[in-house]
Design a protein around this motif. Structure first.
Motif, PDB file in Angstrom:
ATOM      1  N   LYS A  13       6.927  -1.734  -1.969  1.00 49.76           N
ATOM      2  CA  LYS A  13       6.683  -3.079  -1.442  1.00 49.76           C
ATOM      3  C   LYS A  13       7.885  -3.984  -1.620  1.00 49.76           C
ATOM      4  O   LYS A  13       8.153  -4.826  -0.805  1.00 49.76           O
ATOM      5  N   HIS A  41      -5.293  -9.702  -3.229  1.00 47.00           N
ATOM      6  CA  HIS A  41      -3.886 -10.015  -3.505  1.00 47.00           C
ATOM      7  C   HIS A  41      -3.262 -10.737  -2.320  1.00 47.00           C
ATOM      8  O   HIS A  41      -3.809 -10.754  -1.231  1.00 47.00           O
ATOM      9  N   ASN A  85       0.561 -11.309  -0.289  1.00 46.71           N
ATOM     10  CA  ASN A  85       1.927 -10.824  -0.074  1.00 46.71           C
ATOM     11  C   ASN A  85       2.789 -12.020   0.257  1.00 46.71           C
ATOM     12  O   ASN A  85       2.462 -12.783   1.159  1.00 46.71           O
ATOM     13  N   CYS A 106       9.951  -8.943  -0.475  1.00 46.85           N
ATOM     14  CA  CYS A 106       8.562  -9.384  -0.498  1.00 46.85           C
ATOM     15  C   CYS A 106       7.868  -8.824  -1.740  1.00 46.85           C
ATOM     16  O   CYS A 106       8.240  -7.778  -2.241  1.00 46.85           O
ATOM     17  N   HIS A 107       6.872  -9.550  -2.205  1.00 47.77           N
ATOM     18  CA  HIS A 107       6.151  -9.169  -3.408  1.00 47.77           C
ATOM     19  C   HIS A 107       4.651  -9.222  -3.147  1.00 47.77           C
ATOM     20  O   HIS A 107       4.193  -9.897  -2.241  1.00 47.77           O
ATOM     21  N   LYS A 108       3.889  -8.537  -3.995  1.00 48.41           N
ATOM     22  CA  LYS A 108       2.435  -8.561  -3.946  1.00 48.41           C
ATOM     23  C   LYS A 108       1.953  -9.068  -5.301  1.00 48.41           C
ATOM     24  O   LYS A 108       2.399  -8.593  -6.332  1.00 48.41           O
ATOM     25  N   GLY A 161      -1.702 -10.234  -7.505  1.00 49.05           N
ATOM     26  CA  GLY A 161      -3.164 -10.174  -7.495  1.00 49.05           C
ATOM     27  C   GLY A 161      -3.747 -10.850  -8.714  1.00 49.05           C
ATOM     28  O   GLY A 161      -3.254 -11.870  -9.170  1.00 49.05           O
TER      29      GLY A 161
END
Length: 180
Positions: free
Chosen positions: A37, A90, A92, A135-137, A139
């Motif tokens: 990701k 989550h 993004n 980009c990051h995720k 949650g």
């Protein structure tokens, strides 16, 4: 002695072997360098190139009741029923490479009937990855919303800290149309 070679006996097996070899090489390359990701560029997750100077929430993964999670994009409308539950799994988000920041946070707010009240909130962990150009995720949203009748708006403001400056961007939201 005369040897006769037909195209069926030579070319077809040769082409089949080449296709199999190419598939094995491609499979080995994908296994050796799996995509992650954080390797995804912002444009791949539907961040507009016009907002290159801002952190972008690309989309959310939400779960309605116990159904399969679905992706929700900015400005989307979702039709639900009274009593349905909504959980944000989550979000993004993407950070442009030229961005300066030392801290980042976000919370999801549910505004009932369009009234901006900050009581119904889903909290996220305090530590957000802040690597730029990727980009990051994130949650760990802990609250589940039980929906009441009306038209509600969910907003996710991104709060960026650049030194001691605190900048709030409220550009990501979606609407819940909750019927009776």
């Amino acid at each position: 002695m005369r040897v006769s070679v037909s195209s069926e006996k030579v070319i077809v097996p040769l082409v089949g072997a080449l296709i199999g070899f190419a598939g094995a090489i491609l499979s080995a390359l994908i296994t050796a360098n799996p995509p992650t990701k954080t390797d995804i560029k912002p444009s791949t997750l539907q961040c507009s190139p016009n907002i290159a100077s801002k952190i972008c929430v690309a989309n959310l993964l939400v779960q309605i009741n116990s159904d399969e999670p679905i992706i929700v994009n900015n400005l989307q409308r979702i039709s639900l029923q009274v009593g349905d539950t909504l959980k944000v799994i989550h979000l993004n988000y993407c950070i442009p490479s030229e961005m300066n920041l030392n801290k980042l946070e976000a919370k999801a707010y549910l505004f009932k009937n369009g009234v901006e009240s900050y009581q119904d909130v889903l909290l996220t962990p305090s530590q957000f990855p802040i690597h730029t150009g990727v980009c990051h995720k994130i949650g760990n949203f802990q609250t589940i919303w039980k929906l009441e009748p009306g038209q509600h708006q969910v907003m996710i403001p991104i709060i960026k800290y650049d030194g001691s400056n605190r900048i709030v961007d409220k550009s990501f939201y979606f609407t819940l149309d909750v019927g009776s």
